[in-house]
Design an enzyme around this catalytic site. Structure first.
Site, PDB file in Angstrom:
ATOM      1  N   HIS A 139       0.875  -1.177   0.000  1.00 26.61           N
ATOM      2  CA  HIS A 139       0.000   0.000   0.000  1.00 26.61           C
ATOM      3  C   HIS A 139       0.915   1.232   0.000  1.00 26.61           C
ATOM      4  CE1 HIS A 139      -2.856   2.911   1.820  1.00 26.61           C
ATOM      5  NE2 HIS A 139      -3.814   2.084   1.455  1.00 26.61           N
ATOM      6  N   ASP A 216       2.961  -4.769   8.155  1.00 29.66           N
ATOM      7  CA  ASP A 216       1.755  -3.958   7.992  1.00 29.66           C
ATOM      8  C   ASP A 216       0.575  -4.922   8.115  1.00 29.66           C
ATOM      9  OD1 ASP A 216      -0.510  -2.771   6.971  1.00 29.66           O
ATOM     10  OD2 ASP A 216       0.467  -1.878   5.241  1.00 29.66           O
ATOM     11  N   GLN A 219      -4.598  -5.198   6.885  1.00 32.79           N
ATOM     12  CA  GLN A 219      -5.597  -6.112   6.314  1.00 32.79           C
ATOM     13  C   GLN A 219      -5.582  -7.474   7.006  1.00 32.79           C
ATOM     14  OE1 GLN A 219      -7.902  -5.259   4.191  1.00 32.79           O
ATOM     15  NE2 GLN A 219      -7.102  -3.258   3.614  1.00 32.79           N
ATOM     16  N   LYS A 242     -10.415  -0.610  10.618  1.00 33.41           N
ATOM     17  CA  LYS A 242     -10.550  -1.785   9.740  1.00 33.41           C
ATOM     18  C   LYS A 242     -10.913  -3.041  10.549  1.00 33.41           C
ATOM     19  CE  LYS A 242      -7.229  -0.136   6.278  1.00 33.41           C
ATOM     20  NZ  LYS A 242      -8.065   0.340   5.169  1.00 33.41           N
ATOM     21  N   CYS A 388      -4.686   2.516  -3.683  1.00 35.40           N
ATOM     22  CA  CYS A 388      -3.442   3.004  -3.057  1.00 35.40           C
ATOM     23  C   CYS A 388      -2.306   2.010  -3.247  1.00 35.40           C
ATOM     24  CB  CYS A 388      -3.632   3.313  -1.571  1.00 35.40           C
ATOM     25  SG  CYS A 388      -4.837   4.593  -1.275  1.00 35.40           S
TER      26      CYS A 388
HETATM   27  N1  PLP Z   1      -1.774  -0.868   4.613  1.00 33.77           N
HETATM   28  C1  PLP Z   1      -2.707  -1.582   3.976  1.00 33.77           C
HETATM   29  C2  PLP Z   1      -2.367  -2.949   3.477  1.00 33.77           C
HETATM   30  C3  PLP Z   1      -3.982  -1.051   3.786  1.00 33.77           C
HETATM   31  O1  PLP Z   1      -4.920  -1.758   3.149  1.00 33.77           O
HETATM   32  C4  PLP Z   1      -4.260   0.254   4.284  1.00 33.77           C
HETATM   33  C5  PLP Z   1      -5.586   0.861   4.066  1.00 33.77           C
HETATM   34  O2  PLP Z   1      -6.336   0.480   3.213  1.00 33.77           O
HETATM   35  C6  PLP Z   1      -3.257   0.936   4.955  1.00 33.77           C
HETATM   36  C7  PLP Z   1      -2.031   0.346   5.106  1.00 33.77           C
HETATM   37  C8  PLP Z   1      -3.499   2.297   5.503  1.00 33.77           C
HETATM   38  O3  PLP Z   1      -4.406   2.259   6.550  1.00 33.77           O
HETATM   39  P1  PLP Z   1      -4.949   3.604   7.236  1.00 33.77           P
HETATM   40  O4  PLP Z   1      -5.459   4.466   6.118  1.00 33.77           O
HETATM   41  O5  PLP Z   1      -6.009   3.143   8.166  1.00 33.77           O
HETATM   42  O6  PLP Z   1      -3.790   4.228   7.935  1.00 33.77           O
END
Ligand code: PLP
Length: 429
Positions: A139, A216, A219, A242, A388
């Site tokens: 992401h 990370d 998900q 999430k 993203c």
């Molecule tokens: N990493 C992954 C794999 C994601 O899917 C997302 C959000 O969709 C993020 C990071 C970023 O999360 P946040 O916008 O809640 O900080």
């Protein structure tokens, strides 16, 4: 190399009890609303999940009855709010099985957690000429913070490629480690492909090269059991919203010996020991990384959300979502012109959850935005675009996809509605 997700977080759980879907759906008031005159079919859970009533109630209750700033007041309300806030930290600690609450830092979300590490870790541990490794399926929030950090240190970003099946190329990954590698940062579950990476194996490889790993788990947290000690990750980030919690709150787990050596990310109240114009000392962990008034009501909401999923049981959620995802992939594959990205293991029956509850697809020549917009007219909420993850889109040779992502409250009937909706759109084109 064992590309085995069984080792990813906790061992694959024993067969879980079925979840009571009717009861669960009634916990989420929003699910009974209609959109464009049709019952809402909410399949955008990868972006954010809906909130159970208990989370909203806990937060309302705190604002109505407890509200007061934490950590600073001697008065009753402040102490009560502080207690709730620190209890929430303990709930998070248990949820990820951290050794201590000193390793649990509250942030605004995964993005802020990764930015914190990108800023503070590089100052403590990275010199010009060093290297870090990311992957092609990250992401943007696990790419851009590192690029911003390059303004401070001139380190190199190396990228682990993916295979045509949408898996990490673990042989290529091995080749990327050198004596200058200082960190590997990767997602546990792809927000586009649904691929569940074998992070425990990967961490093992990285540690053999003396390289710490940031996971990370944005998900992963809503779908998989997380045990930071079992997988031995060095950092782990996830977002409250999430995992059925409120927006604006997230978590950074970090091993204490690393966090101790890292400088604060932001300055302000709470993160200090003593302040003078000549010299300032910093607070102990985790407060050193929590400048300013935290969102103490959101931490209560997050704790309630984690308790909610724990009470249902991640194994039960995982089993339900695996079943739903398998059904969805099978049904979607019946649609002429359907192109699903990732999910190579379906429909092979497997006891291992090899792909997460996220399905990205394109249908014939229909633009993803058109498909998403027309599905919305039918009350079906899906995501469209690059999610993203533009470097991954480049790798796949596409501009974007439609993405359906499931949560514990989704049903096979909703999958059927999606499939029928796509059929209707195809007929319109
Ligand atoms: N990493 C992954 C794999 C994601 O899917 C997302 C959000 O969709 C993020 C990071 C970023 O999360 P946040 O916008 O809640 O900080």
């Amino acid at each position: 190399m064992n590309n085995n997700n069984e080792l990813m977080f906790q061992p694959f759980p024993a067969p879980a009890k079925d979840i009571e879907i009717g009861k669960i759906r009634s916990d989420f008031p929003i699910l009974s609303r209609s959109v464009h005159g049709r019952p809402l079919v909410y399949l955008d859970n990868g972006a954010t999940t809906q909130k159970p009533r208990c989370v909203v109630d806990a937060m309302t209750d705190e604002y109505m009855n407890v509200n007061s700033n934490v950590h600073r007041g001697v008065h009753y309300l402040s102490q009560q709010a502080t207690e709730l806030h620190e209890q929430a930290r303990e709930t998070v600690r248990k949820f990820i099985n951290a050794r201590s609450t000193t390793e649990v830092v509250f942030t605004r979300g995964t993005t802020e957690s990764i930015n914190l590490v990108a800023s503070s870790f590089i100052q403590a541990f990275i010199n010009d000429g060093d290297e870090i490794i990311l992957t092609e399926m990250e992401h943007h929030s696990n790419i851009v913070p590192w690029q911003l950090a390059q303004a401070r240190r001139s380190f190199k970003i190396k990228v682990c490629p993916i295979t045509d099946e949408g898996r990490l190329d673990l042989e290529a990954l091995e080749q990327l480690f050198t004596s200058r590698t200082r960190l590997l940062s990767l997602t546990a579950v792809s927000n586009v492909l649904g691929t569940v990476n074998p992070v425990a194996d990967i961490i093992h490889i990285a540690h053999a090269h003396n390289v710490p790993v940031l996971v990370d788990a944005a998900q992963a947290a809503p779908h998989l059991s997380i045990d930071v000690q079992a997988i031995d990750c060095d950092f782990l980030a996830f977002s409250g919203h999430k995992v059925y919690g409120p927006t604006g709150i997230g978590v950074l787990y970090g091993k204490e010996h690393l966090l101790e050596k890292m400088p604060p990310y932001m300055g302000g109240g709470e993160m200090i020991g003593k302040v003078s114009f000549e010299h300032t000392t910093f607070n102990s962990l985790p407060f050193k990384f929590e400048a300013g008034t935290p969102d103490y009501v959101a931490t209560t909401g997050l704790a309630r959300a984690l308790e909610y999923v724990t009470a249902i049981g991640i194994p039960a959620i995982q089993a339900h979502e695996r079943d739903l995802t398998r059904y969805a992939v099978e049904r979607l594959r019946e649609i002429p012109g359907m192109r699903i990205f990732g999910h190579p293991s379906f429909p092979v029956q497997t006891e291992k959850c090899e792909d997460g509850a996220v399905i990205s697809f394109l249908v014939g020549k229909i633009h993803h935005l058109d498909l998403g917009t027309l599905l919305d007219q039918l009350g079906i909420a899906v995501r469209t675009g690059h999610h993203c993850a533009e470097p991954l889109m480049h790798r796949l040779g596409i501009e974007g996809t439609v993405r359906a992502s499931f949560a514990l409250y989704n049903t096979k009937e909703e999958v059927d509605a999606l499939v029928e909706g796509i059929d209707r759109v195809i007929k319109m084109f």
